[in-house]
Scaffold this active site. Sequence first.
Site, mmCIF file in Angstrom:
data_model
loop_
_atom_site.group_PDB
_atom_site.id
_atom_site.type_symbol
_atom_site.label_atom_id
_atom_site.label_comp_id
_atom_site.label_asym_id
_atom_site.label_seq_id
_atom_site.Cartn_x
_atom_site.Cartn_y
_atom_site.Cartn_z
ATOM 1 N N HIS A 79 -13.570 -45.464 -10.604
ATOM 2 C CA HIS A 79 -14.454 -44.590 -11.389
ATOM 3 C C HIS A 79 -15.424 -45.422 -12.232
ATOM 4 O O HIS A 79 -16.639 -45.175 -12.231
ATOM 5 C CB HIS A 79 -13.608 -43.706 -12.324
ATOM 6 C CG HIS A 79 -12.880 -42.618 -11.626
ATOM 7 N ND1 HIS A 79 -13.493 -41.714 -10.794
ATOM 8 C CD2 HIS A 79 -11.569 -42.256 -11.674
ATOM 9 C CE1 HIS A 79 -12.597 -40.857 -10.333
ATOM 10 N NE2 HIS A 79 -11.412 -41.165 -10.851
ATOM 11 N N THR B 267 -16.276 -22.053 -33.160
ATOM 12 C CA THR B 267 -17.521 -22.605 -33.697
ATOM 13 C C THR B 267 -17.762 -22.204 -35.151
ATOM 14 O O THR B 267 -18.747 -22.649 -35.746
ATOM 15 C CB THR B 267 -18.717 -22.156 -32.844
ATOM 16 O OG1 THR B 267 -18.656 -20.743 -32.643
ATOM 17 C CG2 THR B 267 -18.691 -22.847 -31.487
ATOM 18 N N GLY B 268 -16.919 -21.356 -35.724
ATOM 19 C CA GLY B 268 -17.028 -21.056 -37.154
ATOM 20 C C GLY B 268 -17.718 -19.755 -37.481
ATOM 21 O O GLY B 268 -18.337 -19.639 -38.545
ATOM 22 N N LYS B 269 -17.621 -18.751 -36.600
ATOM 23 C CA LYS B 269 -18.287 -17.473 -36.873
ATOM 24 C C LYS B 269 -17.646 -16.766 -38.076
ATOM 25 O O LYS B 269 -18.350 -16.274 -38.957
ATOM 26 C CB LYS B 269 -18.214 -16.585 -35.629
ATOM 27 C CG LYS B 269 -18.953 -17.160 -34.420
ATOM 28 C CD LYS B 269 -18.919 -16.232 -33.228
ATOM 29 C CE LYS B 269 -17.535 -16.122 -32.635
ATOM 30 N NZ LYS B 269 -17.080 -17.394 -32.019
ATOM 31 N N GLY C 25 -21.118 -16.747 -30.038
ATOM 32 C CA GLY C 25 -20.886 -18.147 -29.726
ATOM 33 C C GLY C 25 -19.495 -18.371 -29.183
ATOM 34 O O GLY C 25 -18.658 -17.462 -29.166
ATOM 35 N N HIS D 86 -7.651 -46.974 -8.911
ATOM 36 C CA HIS D 86 -8.302 -45.656 -8.987
ATOM 37 C C HIS D 86 -9.227 -45.578 -10.205
ATOM 38 O O HIS D 86 -10.397 -45.173 -10.081
ATOM 39 C CB HIS D 86 -7.228 -44.565 -9.066
ATOM 40 C CG HIS D 86 -7.764 -43.168 -9.074
ATOM 41 N ND1 HIS D 86 -7.724 -42.333 -7.978
ATOM 42 C CD2 HIS D 86 -8.382 -42.439 -10.054
ATOM 43 C CE1 HIS D 86 -8.271 -41.178 -8.280
ATOM 44 N NE2 HIS D 86 -8.676 -41.215 -9.540
ATOM 45 N N GLU D 87 -8.737 -45.970 -11.366
ATOM 46 C CA GLU D 87 -9.544 -45.867 -12.586
ATOM 47 C C GLU D 87 -10.688 -46.878 -12.588
ATOM 48 O O GLU D 87 -11.796 -46.571 -13.035
ATOM 49 C CB GLU D 87 -8.656 -46.056 -13.826
ATOM 50 C CG GLU D 87 -7.575 -44.993 -13.999
ATOM 51 C CD GLU D 87 -8.137 -43.587 -14.020
ATOM 52 O OE1 GLU D 87 -9.285 -43.401 -14.473
ATOM 53 O OE2 GLU D 87 -7.429 -42.659 -13.582
ATOM 54 N N ASP E 236 -10.445 -34.847 -9.938
ATOM 55 C CA ASP E 236 -11.762 -35.394 -9.582
ATOM 56 C C ASP E 236 -12.427 -34.526 -8.516
ATOM 57 O O ASP E 236 -13.630 -34.234 -8.592
ATOM 58 C CB ASP E 236 -11.625 -36.825 -9.054
ATOM 59 C CG ASP E 236 -10.971 -37.750 -10.061
ATOM 60 O OD1 ASP E 236 -11.106 -37.483 -11.271
ATOM 61 O OD2 ASP E 236 -10.330 -38.724 -9.635
#
Length: 609
Positions: free
Chosen positions: A431, A210-212, A206, A427-428, A504
């Site tokens: 979007h 992720t906690g392996k 993984g 600009h924002e 972007d």
Amino acid sequence: MKEVKPSRKPLIFYYFVVLLVVLLFNMLVMPVMTQQSVTEVDYGKFMTMAERHQIGEVQIQDKEIYFTSKDGETVYMTGKMDDPNLVSMLRESGAKFSQQVVNDTASPLINLLSWILPFVLFIAIGQYMSKKLLEKAGGGGNAMMFGMGKSNAKIYVHSTEGISFDDVAGEDEAKENLSEIVEYLHDPTKYTEIGASMPKGILLVGPPGTGKTMLAKAVAGEASVPFFSISGSEFVEMFVGMGASKVRDLFKQAKEKSPCIVFIDEIDAIGKKRDGQLGGNDEREQTLNQLLTEMDGFEGNNGVIILAATNRPESLDPALLRPGRFDRRVPVELPDLKGREDILKVHAKKVKVADGVDYNAIARMASGASGAELANIVNEAALRAVRDGRKEVSQSDLEESIEVVIAGYEKKHAILTLEEKRIVAYHEIGHALVAACQSHSAPVQKITIVPRTSGALGYTMQVEEGNHYLMSRTELENKIATFTGGRAAEALVFDSITTGASNDIEQATKIARAMITRYGMSDEFGMVAMETVNNQYLGGDASLSCSPQTQADIDRMVVDLVSRQYDKAMTILRENREKLDQLASFLYEKETITGEEFMAILESGSEQK
């Protein structure tokens, strides 16, 4: 889990003692052996010997006078007196003035001993210490003497503070797979009665974080058995054969403490595919061969379970992955919405959280985050609460910590010019407006034009309502259009473009290329894969596998696809120019607005005060 450290002193300590003994011998003993003996007399005897012409050589120092007899066999020393006639008297006596009366040069035998004796001491003490170490280690030859063939695995045993499955959230499928191992270690008879045997090896695969490793420790904590933990890189030594010796020693210890669990983290360090090319890494290949041999040598149901973790399973040798060695592969993937919510609740138990915190909303905002990143988000929220002088973590702390992880901290002293601030606002809003006017787009959660330490001068946050596993062609095209909305707003309003759309452009190009080369969403190529993904858990770098002519065609199609979506974004903004100006002015004044404020202005058309 509590670590049990082996009670042995490092070998370097004993050689330090040997070196110290040799240095003390040279500093204290050898000067005494080599220095010539000196007889101390009073000044009167010195005067008498001078008057009788019995002095051979004389050396006058600041406080002492050294002189020899006429035959030169005896060296005398006396204190110096304030005698103005001393020099003339010595000249009359026939004495010779010398710079070095005391002879530090000893006999040839003593000189020989001064060289040989330290070496003899060094070798003798070293051999004695090495013999003692070998007796403690149970043999092992010269390699063991220097600690290179000895396994340095950390040994953990169960404790009341150990990790259990309750401490690992968001990986229910992985825990279900591993719980069978715990049951086998607790009661192997019900498996042996039916003739079933546990897998010799289980591979946890993984992305990072992720906690392996935590899952492996949870298995040991639940089973209450010894847990050997070692990294794959610790098997790699400078000398060929030392890594294989470490493997043998590790499995020997594991068999002695059976039932137990052996966990090898980052096994790809020693388990890479053997390519057979000249000049390969012989040490790594011998270590891998020894690991394969040891796993084959396991007798059935002997209570030793091998767990290994990697985020590069495609690089492992096929011989290592075949049934009988690593029989089972357990995916440890990024958590889904429910998993992220459970992970946040687990980590929130370690801090003081205010009542009414909506973990589901935080989990939706943290889409794609791993368990380690979620733990970091909770910790950042706690740190923010302390900075603000509060005793509990609030909802706003958690939301702000997500922004910190995504875009960095707010820049306190970054001051944009009024024109730059206006450009960033348009600009924002470009979007957000393109996203809101399209179907199948995630709702806007927040818009800000406050500069961040990541380099972003502003950003628009969109949050999915729930889990999203598949994306249609329309959704991907809408995503590209949303990415191009910022640049389109700049061009529409200011009739000019800036460097603010660099990220972007990168994201839009990446999606467009994947649609054509990997997802089969082009009319020209259809369902033909032109690109191969490497290291899917480590960034997913892709490499093209087609002719140069096809690559040129792909580049042309990517440009066409992005251009079409840019034109679509420009059309949406032209049709909603009044809303674009109204929303940009509101964002320019407030600097940060929520998704609710944005939608209220968009739907009503009246400016919010």
